[in-house]
Design an enzyme around this catalytic site. Structure first.
Site: not given
Ligand code: AMP
Length: 210
Positions: A88, A123, A13
């Site tokens: 999410r 990554r 993404k």
């Molecule tokens: P990501 O970089 O999108 O994989 O996000 C890393 C971490 O941030 C996730 O594993 C969650 O702990 C938190 N996080 C990011 N976006 C969200 C969201 N929309 N809702 C809840 N937690 C989030």
């Protein structure tokens, strides 16, 4: 164009959002990047979010909803945006809907858990601007250095295999139901992850009728 990118952690993404935002001339809003910056800067939001993130769990909905409201009100979002990693949960999607935030399309990048487990170990992310790389599939021009801003590339703490496994579980339980939520609203487009980043971008643009 107001777009949501859905998909498991590691589906690509962030990488696709970065390409699409250049292609479409609109900003990408990644709650993951916003939260990582908050943790790094030790802000109140960062302090609240850190333990959840390290454990591969979701940060509480009210924290995310607050971040999104604030960010979407900024002037650069007036012409559209790409949401990467948000919503999410159904609760986050409903809160946005209730606030009158509407979307033109929701693209779900489809990829198997097995491919993700293999992919995550390579990554790397820029600790300064959040750009994503992969040691084999999307290498930076100079090893360990971000092409965009010259920041250091690091491995995310939550990319450790056992954390990735729990993040995938959280994805299937909490986030995947959003596909049905948006399918019911006639917005869902599913795009298979393809063997190269460029091919997947092409699939997304095709799904968007571009
Ligand atoms: P990501 O970089 O999108 O994989 O996000 C890393 C971490 O941030 C996730 O594993 C969650 O702990 C938190 N996080 C990011 N976006 C969200 C969201 N929309 N809702 C809840 N937690 C989030």
């Amino acid at each position: 164009m107001k777009l949501i990118l859905l998909g498991a952690p590691g589906a690509g993404k962030g990488t696709q959002a970065e390409i699409l935002c250049k292609e479409l001339g609109i900003p990408t809003i990644s709650t993951g990047n916003i939260l990582r910056a908050a943790v790094k800067n030790g802000t109140p939001t960062g302090l609240k979010a850190k333990a959840f993130m390290d454990a591969g769990e979701l940060v509480p909905d009210e924290v995310i909803i607050g971040i999104i409201h604030e960010r979407l009100a900024e002037p650069d979002c007036a012409q559209g945006y790409i949401l990467d990693g948000v919503p999410r949960t159904i609760a986050q999607a409903e809160a946005m809907e209730k606030a009158g935030i509407v979307f033109d399309a929701v693209v779900s990048i489809e990829i198997s858990d097995e491919t993700i487990m293999n992919r995550m170990s390579g990554r790397r992310v820029c600790e300064k601007c959040g750009a994503s790389y992969h040691v084999a599939a999307v290498p930076p021009k100079q090893e360990g250095i971000c092409d965009n801003c010259g920041g250091n590339l690091v491995q995310r703490k939550d990319d450790a295999p056992e954390t990735v496994r729990s993040r995938l579980e959280v994805y299937h339980k909490e986030t995947e139901p959003l596909k049905e939520f948006y399918a019911k609203r006639g917005l869902l487009k599913t795009v298979e992850n393809r063997s190269t980043v460029a091919e997947t971008t092409q699939g997304i643009l095709q799904a968007l009728g571009r």
